[in-house]
Design a protein around this motif. Structure first.
Motif, PDB file in Angstrom:
ATOM      1  N   TYR A 362      32.828  49.206  60.456  1.00  0.00           N
ATOM      2  CA  TYR A 362      31.400  48.823  60.341  1.00  0.00           C
ATOM      3  C   TYR A 362      30.273  49.051  61.315  1.00  0.00           C
ATOM      4  N   SER A 363      30.530  49.075  62.208  1.00  0.00           N
ATOM      5  CA  SER A 363      29.435  49.198  63.224  1.00  0.00           C
ATOM      6  C   SER A 363      28.808  50.391  62.736  1.00  0.00           C
ATOM      7  N   VAL A 364      29.212  51.345  62.083  1.00  0.00           N
ATOM      8  CA  VAL A 364      29.140  53.244  61.697  1.00  0.00           C
ATOM      9  C   VAL A 364      27.669  53.033  61.096  1.00  0.00           C
ATOM     10  N   GLY A 365      27.968  51.727  60.377  1.00  0.00           N
ATOM     11  CA  GLY A 365      26.924  51.255  59.307  1.00  0.00           C
ATOM     12  C   GLY A 365      25.505  50.326  59.708  1.00  0.00           C
ATOM     13  N   LEU A 366      26.135  50.123  60.921  1.00  0.00           N
ATOM     14  CA  LEU A 366      24.929  48.789  61.444  1.00  0.00           C
ATOM     15  C   LEU A 366      23.530  49.281  61.659  1.00  0.00           C
ATOM     16  N   PRO A 367      22.951  50.664  61.860  1.00  0.00           N
ATOM     17  CA  PRO A 367      21.820  50.264  62.062  1.00  0.00           C
ATOM     18  C   PRO A 367      21.186  50.605  61.148  1.00  0.00           C
ATOM     19  N   PHE A 368      21.769  51.572  59.584  1.00  0.00           N
ATOM     20  CA  PHE A 368      21.225  51.785  58.294  1.00  0.00           C
ATOM     21  C   PHE A 368      20.864  49.771  57.525  1.00  0.00           C
ATOM     22  N   ILE A 369      21.969  49.229  57.862  1.00  0.00           N
ATOM     23  CA  ILE A 369      22.126  47.589  57.148  1.00  0.00           C
ATOM     24  C   ILE A 369      20.726  47.148  57.841  1.00  0.00           C
ATOM     25  N   ALA A 370      20.534  47.460  59.030  1.00  0.00           N
ATOM     26  CA  ALA A 370      19.110  46.567  60.301  1.00  0.00           C
ATOM     27  C   ALA A 370      17.932  47.362  59.206  1.00  0.00           C
ATOM     28  N   LEU A 371      17.780  48.636  59.033  1.00  0.00           N
ATOM     29  CA  LEU A 371      16.646  49.648  59.302  1.00  0.00           C
ATOM     30  C   LEU A 371      16.449  49.425  57.189  1.00  0.00           C
ATOM     31  N   ALA A 372      17.819  48.627  56.670  1.00  0.00           N
ATOM     32  CA  ALA A 372      17.054  49.244  54.869  1.00  0.00           C
ATOM     33  C   ALA A 372      16.231  47.510  55.082  1.00  0.00           C
ATOM     34  N   ARG A 373      16.717  46.619  55.303  1.00  0.00           N
ATOM     35  CA  ARG A 373      15.741  45.810  55.455  1.00  0.00           C
ATOM     36  C   ARG A 373      14.612  45.574  55.577  1.00  0.00           C
ATOM     37  N   PRO A 374      13.473  45.681  56.304  1.00  0.00           N
ATOM     38  CA  PRO A 374      11.806  46.085  56.479  1.00  0.00           C
ATOM     39  C   PRO A 374      11.838  47.008  55.677  1.00  0.00           C
ATOM     40  N   LEU A 375      12.410  48.017  55.087  1.00  0.00           N
ATOM     41  CA  LEU A 375      11.920  48.640  53.740  1.00  0.00           C
ATOM     42  C   LEU A 375      12.155  48.141  52.041  1.00  0.00           C
TER      43      LEU A 375
END
Length: 513
Positions: A362-375
């Protein structure tokens, strides 16, 4: 960094601070639940039952409702004034209550087929299936309370108040902790007690918001209309964003469905791993997007698109600055963290290993999940809902396909990896299309390179010291300080802003004391 970017950072700090308190209490809750409930039949049944209203909270509450409400409310406030904005909010609440009560009645009637659709693998165990159906019926009315809380959150956030909504989950955590301990020590079924605790927690969260709304000058008494134009516009934005606003949560639900075909305990391993990923995501990642949406909506309503781009770029840079090292740290310390938090009572050493494996995936995808929210917030602020929806559907298909493919050789770990891969795809498509739409670079390349290099260094250091019991735990603040210091040396704007906001909050607390 622009003034709007600094404002977003200050508001994000408020959200992060309040959310940190909530998440710490949430970990206490999970420790107690792991001790009292373990990772067996009743645990799987409760987590599936609770995930259904929790998913709807993400989809119709904090997801599409909040993201559709804030831009419209901000525009009405800007163009028509205070009273019109209040009337729009009251009208939205009336519609929300009618729709949610109707959905709840249907779910109470159709709980068995709904459970069959969400966890078909449970049909092989008659007891587990029957318990899950019972718990679904108890838990589901929670959605009425929590979606209403999300509307309160939208009102308060649009008025630049972020503390009360961020503190709301504290009430739920307290209710669930109390319910779990009550069931365990008094000999009742812990899963059933916690289901009733979900309802009590939802009511408490709603009540917590009301004094803050009153202080902000808002009252539920006053004019409203079934035909309010603002609510109609919000509904048009909201309908297509049900999927676009909650790709990650839908992926988790589909993972639950697939995990129900795996050995007993798989659902629980994924749940506990997801809870740990949600800690940095909720405290920092989502805090930035929560603070960014009202600012982006106001700028879009005023037509100040150059400032809009600067504010969005600042939000993405700050998100990346926090999310990348958080992911690296979780990957490096997955085993020790899971063991420290959960290895007691009914939670065995084998469960620790299985959960740690899911946490790394799951942690591998954490940055992408976080970055998608402001977008996604930026698309909604611009009232473009079609693009995120198209991307969301594509990512859902990718998640299901990858999940089915990877669960065969990797079991529950494959499902977690599928979520991370689809989250990467979601971010990449959102970023490319929004960059083309705005015609400017949104994600600072310098921040990407420098933050990435520092995060690899910190992750490697955490991994190499993971076996140093108990020093690995004491070294965590050392890694954080080292990361910030090196970022300052590399002259990262996000690091300077992070330090400035931290200093300002310390000074305010000192003055208050």
């Amino acid at each position: 960094m622009s003034a709007h970017g600094k404002s977003i950072a200050r508001n994000a700090a408020v959200v992060a601070g309040a959310t940190l308190v909530s998440r710490i209490l949430g970990f206490v809750r999970d420790i107690i639940v792991a001790f009292a409930l373990g990772a067996g039949l009743f645990a799987d049944a409760f987590f599936v039952a609770f995930r259904i209203p929790n998913l709807l909270r993400r989809l119709f509450g904090e997801g599409s409702l909040t993201m559709a409400f804030i831009p419209v409310y901000s525009r009405v406030l800007e163009e028509e004034g205070e009273e019109a904005a209040r009337a729009m909010a009251r009208s939205a609440m009336v519609w929300l209550a009618v729709i949610l009560v109707g959905i709840t009645v249907l779910v109470e009637i159709l709980a068995r087929p709904l459970t069959m659709a969400i966890a078909p693998g449970f049909l092989d165990n008659a007891v587990q299936f029957a318990v899950t159906v019972d718990l679904v019926r108890i838990c589901f009315p929670y959605v009425i309370f929590i979606c209403s809380v999300a509307l309160c959150m939208g009102i308060l956030n649009a008025r630049n108040h972020f503390l009360a909504p961020a503190l709301a989950p504290v009430a739920l955590n307290i209710a669930l902790i109390g319910a779990a301990l009550f069931g365990y020590f008094f000999g009742f079924n812990v899963a059933y007690c916690m289901a009733w605790g979900v309802l009590a927690g939802g009511a408490a969260q709603w009540l917590l918001q009301q004094p803050f709304l009153t202080r902000a000058g808002f009252s539920w008494r006053g004019s409203w209309s079934w035909r309010n134009k603002g609510v109609a516009r919000m509904g048009l934005l909201m309908l297509p964003t049900v999927f676009g606003a909650a790709v990650y949560q839908i992926n988790i639900l589909l993972g639950t469905l697939l995990a129900s075909f795996l050995p007993v305990g798989s659902v629980s391993y994924l749940y506990y791993a997801d809870r740990l990923v949600q800690f940095p995501l909720g405290v920092f990642g989502i805090a930035v997007s929560t603070a960014a949406l009202p600012s982006l909506s106001r700028l879009a309503a005023k037509g100040e698109l150059e400032e809009f781009d600067k504010a969005l770029s600042a939000s993405l840079g700050l998100t990346l600055f926090i999310a990348l090292p958080a992911a690296a740290g979780l990957i490096g310390l997955a085993g020790p963290v899971i063991g420290l938090l959960f290895e007691r009572g009914a939670f065995t050493a084998q469960a620790v290993v299985a959960t740690a494996q899911a946490l790394v995936a799951y942690s591998v995808g954490l940055p992408f999940i976080a970055l998608a929210r402001p977008l996604v917030a930026a698309f909604y602020a611009l009232e473009d809902t079609r693009t995120p929806v198209k991307i969301a559907v594509l990512c859902l298909i990718a998640n299901v396909g990858l999940g089915v493919w990877l669960m065969q050789p990797l079991a529950h770990v494959g499902l977690a990896l599928a979520v991370s891969a689809s989250s990467l795809l979601n971010f990449a498509l959102l970023h490319v299309l929004l960059t083309r739409k705005r015609g400017t670079r949104l994600l600072p390349s310098g921040t990407v390179l420098k933050t990435g290099a520092l995060s690899i260094l910190i992750g490697w250091g955490a991994f190499t010291t993971a076996a140093w019991h108990p020093w690995w735990l004491l070294l965590i603040p050392v890694w954080v300080i080292l990361y910030v210091v090196l970022a300052l040396v590399l002259r990262l704007d996000e690091a300077r802003l992070f330090v400035d906001v931290f200093r300002a909050r310390v000074r305010r607390k000192a003055k208050g004391a």
